[in-house]
Motif scaffolding. Sequence first.
Motif, PDB file in Angstrom:
ATOM      1  N   ALA A 153      22.317  28.014  81.851  1.00 44.62           N
ATOM      2  CA  ALA A 153      23.932  27.777  82.100  1.00 44.62           C
ATOM      3  C   ALA A 153      24.898  28.029  81.098  1.00 44.62           C
ATOM      4  O   ALA A 153      25.552  28.886  80.854  1.00 44.62           O
ATOM      5  N   GLU A 154      24.419  27.240  80.091  1.00 45.22           N
ATOM      6  CA  GLU A 154      25.123  27.106  78.725  1.00 45.22           C
ATOM      7  C   GLU A 154      24.826  28.485  77.942  1.00 45.22           C
ATOM      8  O   GLU A 154      25.750  28.955  77.369  1.00 45.22           O
ATOM      9  N   ARG A 155      23.651  28.943  77.938  1.00 47.53           N
ATOM     10  CA  ARG A 155      23.261  30.213  77.086  1.00 47.53           C
ATOM     11  C   ARG A 155      23.859  31.379  77.706  1.00 47.53           C
ATOM     12  O   ARG A 155      24.585  32.299  77.047  1.00 47.53           O
ATOM     13  N   ARG A 156      24.096  31.563  79.138  1.00 48.02           N
ATOM     14  CA  ARG A 156      24.821  32.518  79.880  1.00 48.02           C
ATOM     15  C   ARG A 156      26.193  32.689  79.618  1.00 48.02           C
ATOM     16  O   ARG A 156      26.725  33.629  79.163  1.00 48.02           O
ATOM     17  N   GLU A 157      26.813  31.319  79.469  1.00 48.42           N
ATOM     18  CA  GLU A 157      28.183  31.289  79.320  1.00 48.42           C
ATOM     19  C   GLU A 157      28.561  31.439  77.750  1.00 48.42           C
ATOM     20  O   GLU A 157      29.503  32.108  77.578  1.00 48.42           O
ATOM     21  N   GLN A 158      27.575  30.910  77.062  1.00 51.33           N
ATOM     22  CA  GLN A 158      27.955  31.603  75.505  1.00 51.33           C
ATOM     23  C   GLN A 158      27.768  32.893  75.143  1.00 51.33           C
ATOM     24  O   GLN A 158      28.611  33.413  74.444  1.00 51.33           O
ATOM     25  N   THR A 159      26.791  33.823  75.874  1.00 52.71           N
ATOM     26  CA  THR A 159      26.640  35.168  75.615  1.00 52.71           C
ATOM     27  C   THR A 159      27.824  35.691  76.188  1.00 52.71           C
ATOM     28  O   THR A 159      28.365  36.587  75.606  1.00 52.71           O
ATOM     29  N   GLU A 160      28.490  35.573  77.515  1.00 60.75           N
ATOM     30  CA  GLU A 160      29.617  35.966  77.883  1.00 60.75           C
ATOM     31  C   GLU A 160      30.710  35.900  76.736  1.00 60.75           C
ATOM     32  O   GLU A 160      31.646  36.722  76.665  1.00 60.75           O
ATOM     33  N   LYS A 161      30.898  34.706  76.381  1.00 64.53           N
ATOM     34  CA  LYS A 161      32.160  34.210  75.576  1.00 64.53           C
ATOM     35  C   LYS A 161      31.953  35.103  74.111  1.00 64.53           C
ATOM     36  O   LYS A 161      32.977  35.682  73.740  1.00 64.53           O
ATOM     37  N   GLU A 197      32.957  38.818  74.812  1.00 62.93           N
ATOM     38  CA  GLU A 197      34.605  38.782  75.001  1.00 62.93           C
ATOM     39  C   GLU A 197      35.061  38.886  73.783  1.00 62.93           C
ATOM     40  O   GLU A 197      36.142  39.611  73.350  1.00 62.93           O
ATOM     41  N   LYS A 250      20.440  23.474  82.702  1.00 59.87           N
ATOM     42  CA  LYS A 250      21.699  23.424  81.876  1.00 59.87           C
ATOM     43  C   LYS A 250      21.677  24.115  80.668  1.00 59.87           C
ATOM     44  O   LYS A 250      22.681  24.766  80.439  1.00 59.87           O
ATOM     45  N   SER A 276      22.421  31.233  88.397  1.00 57.71           N
ATOM     46  CA  SER A 276      23.196  32.303  89.279  1.00 57.71           C
ATOM     47  C   SER A 276      22.803  32.235  90.801  1.00 57.71           C
ATOM     48  O   SER A 276      23.742  32.294  91.326  1.00 57.71           O
TER      49      SER A 276
END
Length: 381
Positions: free
Chosen positions: A126-134, A137, A123, A18
Amino acid sequence: MATNPPTLLLLILDLSPSTWGHRSIIRTAKDKALAAKKKSSAGPAVIDDVIESSLAFIAAFCALNRDNVVVVIGATESEVGVVYPRKGGDGSMNDVVNSRGSERVDRGLMNDYVRLGVAELVKRAAERREQTEKQREQSGEKIIPVEEGVAIASALSLALCIINRFMVASHAGVSALSDATTTYQRRDDEGVLALMGGDTGSGSNAQEPPQRGLLTPRTLIIQSSPDRTSDYNALMNCAFAAHKQNVVIDGCFIPSDRKEDPTSSPYLEQIVHQTSGNTGNGIYLSVPKGPAQVNGALSEVLLSVFLPPIHLRKEMNLPKLNQVDFRARCFETGECIDIGKVCNQCLSIFKERPRERCWTCGAKVRLKANGGSAKRMKVDT
């Protein structure tokens, strides 16, 4: 024999996707505007600048003494890990520790492995953050922003554990608590392998006092993200442990060009101050904004300020911590406060009493009468 005693360096790098993502956007926009005027970049530093400067610093550090040892630790918002040396194969911990002389580490291999380790850690973060947000949602839950900052406390804890591992090995497997010294010794015929508790083939002489070398530990933290308020207690505990064992902590903060971002790290200042007494000479520096962070300037800063050996620092004109902000800060908002509420479970400080649970430890908050109508914050264990 080298004039400088060998050193064990634990280098901690802030690798928050971030933080560096935002700075990359700022840098790209500014560089385009400057390029139109035929001017070179004026910062701020991006992650590539930090990695390049760190590798230059490591190379210079290793050149000071053939017995110097380097361990690089990366930290993101949710994970910390040793990015160098890598597990298994060439360039593993055993290779770095057991080798000697010019054969200790292949510099090209080290550079490649540091970059590879950093890329893998970033990497995953970033993937963990994206997965958590997904997941949030999809579940229909209200998206709670991920806490700002990077896990410096966890990285420093890991660094102290690695230092302790060397200490235990230097005591022939005996607990490091049996001796408070922080100088780790070895014999000429053992190499650094003795520090890791390996079998040197010395037979009955293996337990004799070492005759050569003092391996002095130190830690350098390069941080760019804002302080994480919930890590304050852990950071202070690490600082006290480092001070007790005479482990010097250096801190380098790299600010961005955004007005809303911090220009310094009060927490990093405080933990460096803990090792700036008679037993050590910790150095803290907030790198100036702009050109001082790019075009090789950051490498010059690291080499001129943080490279000098500890025993020479008192003879040099290096940055000193004349003023350190020791004011209490709210663990939720990060604001400086004069009066606050303290959790009696984890001793976290808050400007306002948490409504249901302690923001740090999660203990349930309850009110208990204390002499009439007066009330104070209590938590259930």
